[in-house]
Design an enzyme around this catalytic site. Sequence first.
Site, short mmCIF file in Angstrom:
data_model
loop_
_atom_site.label_atom_id
_atom_site.label_comp_id
_atom_site.label_asym_id
_atom_site.label_seq_id
_atom_site.Cartn_x
_atom_site.Cartn_y
_atom_site.Cartn_z
N ASP A 24 3.77 68.01 43.82
CA ASP A 24 2.75 69.03 43.55
C ASP A 24 3.10 70.36 44.23
OD1 ASP A 24 0.44 70.00 42.43
OD2 ASP A 24 -0.90 69.15 43.94
N ASN A 30 -2.78 66.72 32.66
CA ASN A 30 -1.98 67.95 32.55
C ASN A 30 -1.87 68.48 31.11
OD1 ASN A 30 0.31 66.91 35.20
ND2 ASN A 30 -1.45 68.28 35.33
N ARG A 80 -3.62 71.81 30.34
CA ARG A 80 -3.13 73.11 30.86
C ARG A 80 -2.86 74.06 29.70
NH1 ARG A 80 0.50 72.30 36.30
NH2 ARG A 80 -1.04 71.00 37.37
C1 IPE Z 1 -0.84 65.76 39.88
O1 IPE Z 1 -0.80 67.13 40.13
C2 IPE Z 1 0.02 65.42 38.71
C3 IPE Z 1 1.45 65.61 38.88
C4 IPE Z 1 2.05 65.93 39.99
C5 IPE Z 1 2.24 65.40 37.71
P1 IPE Z 1 -1.95 68.09 39.60
O2 IPE Z 1 -1.64 69.45 40.11
O3 IPE Z 1 -2.12 67.95 38.15
O4 IPE Z 1 -3.23 67.47 40.34
P2 IPE Z 1 -4.66 68.10 40.62
O5 IPE Z 1 -5.18 68.63 39.34
O6 IPE Z 1 -4.48 69.19 41.62
O7 IPE Z 1 -5.45 66.96 41.17
C1 IPE Z 2 3.16 70.00 40.00
O1 IPE Z 2 2.96 71.34 40.31
C2 IPE Z 2 3.83 69.80 38.66
C3 IPE Z 2 2.93 69.32 37.60
C4 IPE Z 2 1.69 68.95 37.76
C5 IPE Z 2 3.49 69.26 36.25
P1 IPE Z 2 1.70 72.12 39.78
O2 IPE Z 2 2.05 72.71 38.45
O3 IPE Z 2 0.49 71.29 39.80
O4 IPE Z 2 1.58 73.30 40.83
P2 IPE Z 2 0.26 73.82 41.53
O5 IPE Z 2 -0.41 72.62 42.13
O6 IPE Z 2 -0.56 74.47 40.48
O7 IPE Z 2 0.74 74.77 42.57
MG MG Z 3 -0.96 70.90 41.17
#
Ligand code: IPE
Ligand code: IPE
Ligand code: MG
Length: 257
Positions: free
Chosen positions: A22, A70, A73
């Site tokens: 993350d 996800n 998004r």
């Molecule tokens: C969790 O990260 C999913 C992955 C790392 C693929 P997210 O960024 O989606 O999680 P939340 O929304 O902050 O809980």
């Molecule tokens: C983790 O990084 C990757 C995925 C969830 C695909 P994020 O995209 O969630 O990055 P932040 O948490 O918004 O910084």
């Molecule tokens: Mg994240």
Amino acid sequence: MPDLKENIDLTKLPYHIAIIMDGNGRWAKDKGHDRLYGHYQGVESVRNILEGCAELNIPYLTLYAFSTENWDRPKDEVDGLMELLVDTIRKEVATLNKNNIKLHVIGDMSTLPPVAKKELEEALVETSHNTKFNLILALSYSSRWELLNAIKNIARDVKNGNLDPDEIEQETIQKYLATSNFPDPDLLIRTSGEYRISNFLLYQLAYAELYFTATRWPDFGKECLFEAILDFQRRRRRFGKTDEQITLPQQKQVLHS
Ligand code: IPE
Ligand code: IPE
Ligand code: MG
């Protein structure tokens, strides 16, 4: 920086590490880039961590790459991530084979764009003969999706007479999970300073040691992995028993029980 790897006890390694990767988006934004730039840099961390696990002979690594949630998004980001996935798999299959790493996927593959699904299916076949390491990608995965699926399949098998409800054990449930071929994770790492599980391996993490770090995924290198493993080695895994039971040699435990 001290050589952290030197301090790792090779007899007490986690057998299976799972990582919630993350912080890519925030990492990129802080540097004035768009979120996708963070995801691209995140692939570099995947390479490093895979290498780190191989150096220590850790046979199972599960990476949470894309959750069911996800998909909600912005379209640009989802499309960019899928493209990155296809690109990365295409480029890395040779390296996986060179290092004897078998690729696995857990998640709802049917929701992936056809080109991503095809690329993954090819990579699964091309690495299927590898035996030393296992890289498990959680893609379009969420624990509740997995549990729903397992329950539906159990119900189906009961209905068609292949499963007796009185004979359902914990092992039966495990057989219906997407992770049926893998041991439960010993260590869960989450980067980027969030303290939550985000629908990841809820059943399998029952006795995992949890490690949270503020480091964002693109900055998470081998030294960070070694630090997490050293922290893991300082934990006392009691599995419900007392400290004394854990300390006493096996023989004595039997005598006193
Ligand atoms: C969790 O990260 C999913 C992955 C790392 C693929 P997210 O960024 O989606 O999680 P939340 O929304 O902050 O809980
Ligand atoms: C983790 O990084 C990757 C995925 C969830 C695909 P994020 O995209 O969630 O990055 P932040 O948490 O918004 O910084
Ligand atoms: Mg994240």
